[in-house]
Design an enzyme around this catalytic site. Structure first.
Site, PDB file in Angstrom:
ATOM      1  N   GLU A  33      27.374  52.916   3.400  1.00  0.00           N
ATOM      2  CA  GLU A  33      26.452  51.874   2.931  1.00  0.00           C
ATOM      3  C   GLU A  33      26.360  50.780   3.992  1.00  0.00           C
ATOM      4  OE1 GLU A  33      27.960  50.684  -0.916  1.00  0.00           O
ATOM      5  OE2 GLU A  33      27.628  52.683  -1.753  1.00  0.00           O
TER       6      GLU A  33
ATOM      7  N   HIS B  94      23.497  49.951  -4.206  1.00  0.00           N
ATOM      8  CA  HIS B  94      24.793  49.671  -4.846  1.00  0.00           C
ATOM      9  C   HIS B  94      24.738  48.380  -5.676  1.00  0.00           C
ATOM     10  CE1 HIS B  94      29.391  50.371  -4.446  1.00  0.00           C
ATOM     11  NE2 HIS B  94      29.065  49.900  -5.645  1.00  0.00           N
TER      12      HIS B  94
HETATM   13  N1  LIG Z   1      27.520  51.233  -8.989  1.00  0.00           N
HETATM   14  C1  LIG Z   1      28.209  50.152  -9.190  1.00  0.00           C
HETATM   15  O1  LIG Z   1      27.767  49.052  -8.871  1.00  0.00           O
HETATM   16  C2  LIG Z   1      29.519  50.246  -9.854  1.00  0.00           C
HETATM   17  C3  LIG Z   1      30.300  51.376  -9.728  1.00  0.00           C
HETATM   18  N2  LIG Z   1      31.500  51.453 -10.348  1.00  0.00           N
HETATM   19  C4  LIG Z   1      32.277  52.682 -10.182  1.00  0.00           C
HETATM   20  O2  LIG Z   1      32.497  53.260 -11.456  1.00  0.00           O
HETATM   21  C5  LIG Z   1      33.817  53.723 -11.526  1.00  0.00           C
HETATM   22  C6  LIG Z   1      34.250  53.869 -12.949  1.00  0.00           C
HETATM   23  O3  LIG Z   1      34.425  52.607 -13.546  1.00  0.00           O
HETATM   24  P1  LIG Z   1      35.243  52.448 -14.899  1.00  0.00           P
HETATM   25  O4  LIG Z   1      34.656  53.322 -15.942  1.00  0.00           O
HETATM   26  O5  LIG Z   1      35.375  51.022 -15.166  1.00  0.00           O
HETATM   27  O6  LIG Z   1      36.636  53.046 -14.437  1.00  0.00           O
HETATM   28  P2  LIG Z   1      37.751  53.719 -15.336  1.00  0.00           P
HETATM   29  O7  LIG Z   1      38.952  53.819 -14.486  1.00  0.00           O
HETATM   30  O8  LIG Z   1      37.833  53.042 -16.642  1.00  0.00           O
HETATM   31  O9  LIG Z   1      37.170  55.188 -15.576  1.00  0.00           O
HETATM   32  C7  LIG Z   1      37.172  56.223 -14.663  1.00  0.00           C
HETATM   33  C8  LIG Z   1      37.413  57.505 -15.428  1.00  0.00           C
HETATM   34  O10 LIG Z   1      37.157  58.589 -14.589  1.00  0.00           O
HETATM   35  C9  LIG Z   1      38.136  59.587 -14.859  1.00  0.00           C
HETATM   36  N3  LIG Z   1      38.176  60.498 -13.736  1.00  0.00           N
HETATM   37  C10 LIG Z   1      38.661  60.264 -12.498  1.00  0.00           C
HETATM   38  N4  LIG Z   1      38.453  61.330 -11.713  1.00  0.00           N
HETATM   39  C11 LIG Z   1      37.820  62.255 -12.465  1.00  0.00           C
HETATM   40  C12 LIG Z   1      37.325  63.546 -12.212  1.00  0.00           C
HETATM   41  N5  LIG Z   1      37.443  64.101 -11.019  1.00  0.00           N
HETATM   42  N6  LIG Z   1      36.752  64.198 -13.231  1.00  0.00           N
HETATM   43  C13 LIG Z   1      36.635  63.646 -14.450  1.00  0.00           C
HETATM   44  N7  LIG Z   1      37.081  62.419 -14.744  1.00  0.00           N
HETATM   45  C14 LIG Z   1      37.651  61.734 -13.767  1.00  0.00           C
HETATM   46  C15 LIG Z   1      39.387  58.787 -15.085  1.00  0.00           C
HETATM   47  O11 LIG Z   1      40.376  59.527 -15.762  1.00  0.00           O
HETATM   48  C16 LIG Z   1      38.853  57.640 -15.905  1.00  0.00           C
HETATM   49  O12 LIG Z   1      38.884  57.906 -17.277  1.00  0.00           O
HETATM   50  C17 LIG Z   1      34.591  52.677 -10.729  1.00  0.00           C
HETATM   51  O13 LIG Z   1      35.839  53.166 -10.281  1.00  0.00           O
HETATM   52  C18 LIG Z   1      33.653  52.402  -9.592  1.00  0.00           C
HETATM   53  O14 LIG Z   1      33.941  53.306  -8.548  1.00  0.00           O
HETATM   54  C19 LIG Z   1      31.945  50.434 -11.139  1.00  0.00           C
HETATM   55  C20 LIG Z   1      31.219  49.311 -11.296  1.00  0.00           C
HETATM   56  C21 LIG Z   1      29.967  49.090 -10.624  1.00  0.00           C
HETATM   57  O1  LIG Z   2      29.167  44.863  -6.776  1.00  0.00           O
HETATM   58  C1  LIG Z   2      29.794  45.458  -5.913  1.00  0.00           C
HETATM   59  O2  LIG Z   2      29.861  45.098  -4.741  1.00  0.00           O
HETATM   60  C2  LIG Z   2      30.583  46.690  -6.245  1.00  0.00           C
HETATM   61  C3  LIG Z   2      30.423  47.154  -7.636  1.00  0.00           C
HETATM   62  C4  LIG Z   2      31.289  48.325  -7.807  1.00  0.00           C
HETATM   63  O3  LIG Z   2      31.041  49.361  -7.268  1.00  0.00           O
HETATM   64  C5  LIG Z   2      32.505  48.199  -8.580  1.00  0.00           C
HETATM   65  O4  LIG Z   2      32.620  47.262  -9.359  1.00  0.00           O
HETATM   66  O5  LIG Z   2      33.373  49.058  -8.424  1.00  0.00           O
END
Ligand SMILES: NC(=O)C1=CN([C@@H]2O[C@H](COP(=O)(O)OP(=O)(O)OC[C@H]3O[C@@H](n4cnc5c(N)ncnc54)[C@H](O)[C@@H]3O)[C@@H](O)[C@H]2O)C=CC1
Ligand SMILES: O=C(O)CCC(=O)C(=O)O
Length: 630
Positions: free
Chosen positions: A490, A513
């Site tokens: 990115e 993102h």
């Molecule tokens: N696009 C964006 O702006 C954002 C992206 N994210 C991404 O979303 C991810 C998830 O966020 P949350 O739900 O809060 O995290 P979380 O930790 O609560 O959930 C992640 C889940 O994925 C599961 N998991 C991990 N590897 C796996 C696999 N290979 N197959 C199946 N399940 C698997 C874990 O066991 C867990 O339950 C963050 O780690 C981050 O990377 C989060 C916030 C913003």
């Molecule tokens: O807002 C961001 O810069 C990152 C968001 C995200 O991917 C996260 O919360 O994990």
């Protein structure tokens, strides 16, 4: 050999946060419009006097003439000034008590209000040297005592000289007249005090800039209310973090540097060498090399959910705590996923693009409701499970797959394998975390398992999907719509251009993102993460940290707190307690928690103890970091 020290302290904007004559103006000019005019002129005259641009007597004469103040206003002024004593002065009342024989207030202000205010911290009235008002018979202030030495050029220097103080003389003040004391050869050191106002012309002349009294006390090894001056805590804020966070750090007294984008490793290594707290989002890679370049780093704030950009193991081994915002942007990601699922199911991206080219294509072909469709969620954590609830509310049939057992919410159905989920879902959406093992969990083989005409979303992490395979499946039409918010590479800021094999593909929504980038989420994050970091600095509390043993600690009252971070090997607690016992130190409370890598011990002790014990604690083998807190 220790020399006797005398402390000469200025009053306006040093002992108090404000200039007393500004405050008097607010009291004695009732009309708001007129008051603003007078105030502006008074401030201009104050600055000219303070910066040495006009003689002080001229500045004073003109200000008093503008004010038209009366004796009756002085009591109100004193009441007001009581609430305006500088924060770090209030905090260090003990210093004023202990050194009352050596503290002098030398001011170009007026004794009538200075004496009662400085007495609040125990300064002796006979140690206050300032001017006095001259009143007419009706009590109007018509001038000042022109015979007072403080009205003369170099008045402060002359005044101090007349006191015949023996030993070293340290001056603390914000104005040019304070510096003049040093210039006249009367003071040994001039400390520019910048807690309330920072005048470049004064700061440039100073022996030392002291953003608070704590810094002055610290550099001079004098007793201080704080174990470490907050201005020495440098915070580096990267990646456009919401300004609420920056304000919180500044209000706390930290020294904050803000950089809009992310930094490459080499740039980061250069910037981070004197940083105590670094604040990042998802872009900055906090690698072992960057961490090694940061000898003072004590805490990392990840202003996001994911922490895969941080070498957590190295942080832990170095005793650096990491906090993230585990829930603050969850809802924002979920709402974006729902919106994208609807947009893609209706082909809105394509239709909108064609409309911009003047094409009107009113048809229902390839356009579907999401009601009754099978949504396959990979990763049923905070985001995945909240999406599950909202999607069901919209009438979707929800399936999920997670590597750990998860409670199915509502009518969601668990899939035992990824293959099972991929083969049944009409829409596949990824919400796994960014652990390294998740690299390319969706590639050509997995796309083959999906249904023809599937809709695919990745709002998790870029490295989770093989981009070339995704691009080919979109081109072939197997995937009839895709939304991608995260990419293996990115751009590091808004100036760098975006390159990807996904550019220009049909019915493909690309976003930079921004799944978590809503004002609500960013403000929440900017409140949550700084409050955790500040609490860690002030109390050692590590509750909800990503990598430390989680300790929720009571507030520190009438105690000092000894914090010890060590490698998790047997016997360290015993060694800590031996050192305390040998120094006859009474333990008021002790907390210990360990994880696989480190042990975290907090010991609250009586405030009177042999301070050299802190050195002994640092010398215990396997100690990583140790600090005393008060
Ligand atoms: N696009 C964006 O702006 C954002 C992206 N994210 C991404 O979303 C991810 C998830 O966020 P949350 O739900 O809060 O995290 P979380 O930790 O609560 O959930 C992640 C889940 O994925 C599961 N998991 C991990 N590897 C796996 C696999 N290979 N197959 C199946 N399940 C698997 C874990 O066991 C867990 O339950 C963050 O780690 C981050 O990377 C989060 C916030 C913003
Ligand atoms: O807002 C961001 O810069 C990152 C968001 C995200 O991917 C996260 O919360 O994990």
């Amino acid at each position: 050999m220790s020399t006797h020290k005398h402390f000469i302290i200025d009053f306006d904007s040093t002992f108090t946060k404000v200039e007393a004559l500004d405050a008097l103006c607010a009291i004695c000019v009732p009309d708001a419009q007129q008051r603003q005019k007078v105030l502006t002129e008074i401030q201009r005259l104050t600055d000219l006097g303070m910066e040495g641009e006009i003689p002080l007597t001229e500045s004073l004469e003109k200000r008093l003439a503008l004010l038209k103040a009366n004796k009756s206003h002085i009591n109100d002024l004193i009441e007001h000034l009581r609430g305006q004593i500088s924060e770090s002065f209030k905090l260090n009342k003990a210093f004023f008590e202990a050194y009352k024989e050596d503290i002098y207030i030398i001011s170009n202000g007026f004794k009538e209000f200075i004496v009662p205010i400085v007495a609040e911290l125990g300064v002796k009235p006979e140690h206050v040297f300032a001017n006095s008002f001259v009143y007419d018979q009706d009590g109007n202030i018509i001038g000042f005592d022109r015979d007072n030495v403080l009205t003369q050029n170099q008045g402060k220097a002359k005044q101090i000289k007349s006191l015949g103080l023996e030993g070293e003389i340290y001056v603390i003040g914000d104005g040019f007249t304070d510096y003049e004391i040093k210039e006249a050869g009367i003071a040994d050191k001039f400390y520019a005090f910048t807690e309330n106002v920072k005048r470049d012309s004064v700061v440039n002349k100073a022996d030392h800039v002291t953003p608070s009294l704590d810094e002055f006390l610290y550099v001079n090894k004098l007793p201080s209310a704080l174990s470490y001056p907050k201005n020495r805590i440098k915070v580096l804020v990267l990646e456009g973090i919401h300004e609420h966070a920056i304000n919180m750090f500044r209000q706390e007294g930290y020294n904050v540097e803000v950089i809009a984008g992310a930094l490459e490793e080499d740039e980061l290594c250069e910037k981070i060498h004197d940083v105590s707290i670094i604040c990042i989002r998802s872009k900055t890679q906090l690698t072992a090399k960057a961490i090694a370049a940061a000898p003072r780093l004590m805490a990392v704030g990840a202003f996001c959910i994911g922490t895969n950009q941080i070498d957590l193991q190295t942080c832990t081994e170095r005793g650096i705590v990491v906090f993230n915002a585990p829930y603050s942007n969850t809802r924002s990601v979920v709402e974006m996923a729902i919106g994208e699922i609807i947009m893609l199911s209706r082909g809105i991206v394509e239709k909108s693009n064609r409309m911009h080219n003047g094409e009107w294509d009113k048809s229902a072909k390839g356009s579907n409701e999401i009601r009754g469709k099978k949504l396959g969620i990979v990763g049923y954590g905070n985001i995945g499970s909240q999406l599950s609830v909202l999607a069901e509310g919209l009438g979707m049939e929800v399936y999920f797959y997670d590597v750990v057992d998860k409670l199915a919410l509502g009518n969601a159905k668990v899939c035992n394998t990824l293959e099972e989920l991929l083969s049944l879902a009409d829409i596949v959406t990824l919400h796994v975390d960014g652990r390294p093992d998740n690299k390319n969990i969706i590639g050509a083989k997995e796309f083959d398992m999906m249904k023809e005409g599937v809709i695919f979303l990745n709002l998790a992490r870029g490295h989770v999907v093989e981009i070339e395979a995704l691009a080919q499946n979109i081109k072939s039409g197997k995937i009839r719509g895709a939304a991608v918010d995260v990419f293996p590479y990115e751009p590091k800021n808004n100036q760098e251009s975006f390159e990807s094999a996904l550019k220009g593909l049909p019915n493909t929504l690309l976003s930079p993102h921004i799944g978590g980038s809503t004002e609500e989420a960013q403000e929440n994050i900017a409140q949550y993460v700084p409050s955790k970091l500040i609490d860690y600095v002030n109390t050692g509390g590590s509750y909800n940290s990503v990598n430390f043993p989680n300790l929720q600690l009571p507030a520190l009252r009438n105690a000092h707190r000894l914090i010890h971070i060590h490698r998790n090997v047997p016997g360290i607690l015993a060694k800590i307690n031996n050192a305390l016992a040998e120094n006859n130190i009474n333990i008021l409370g002790q907390y210990l928690k360990t994880n696989e890598t480190i042990g975290y011990v907090i010991t609250d002790v009586d405030t009177q103890y042999n301070r050299s014990v802190t050195k002994e604690l640092k010398q215990i083998p396997d100690t990583i970091k140790s600090r005393a807190l008060y």
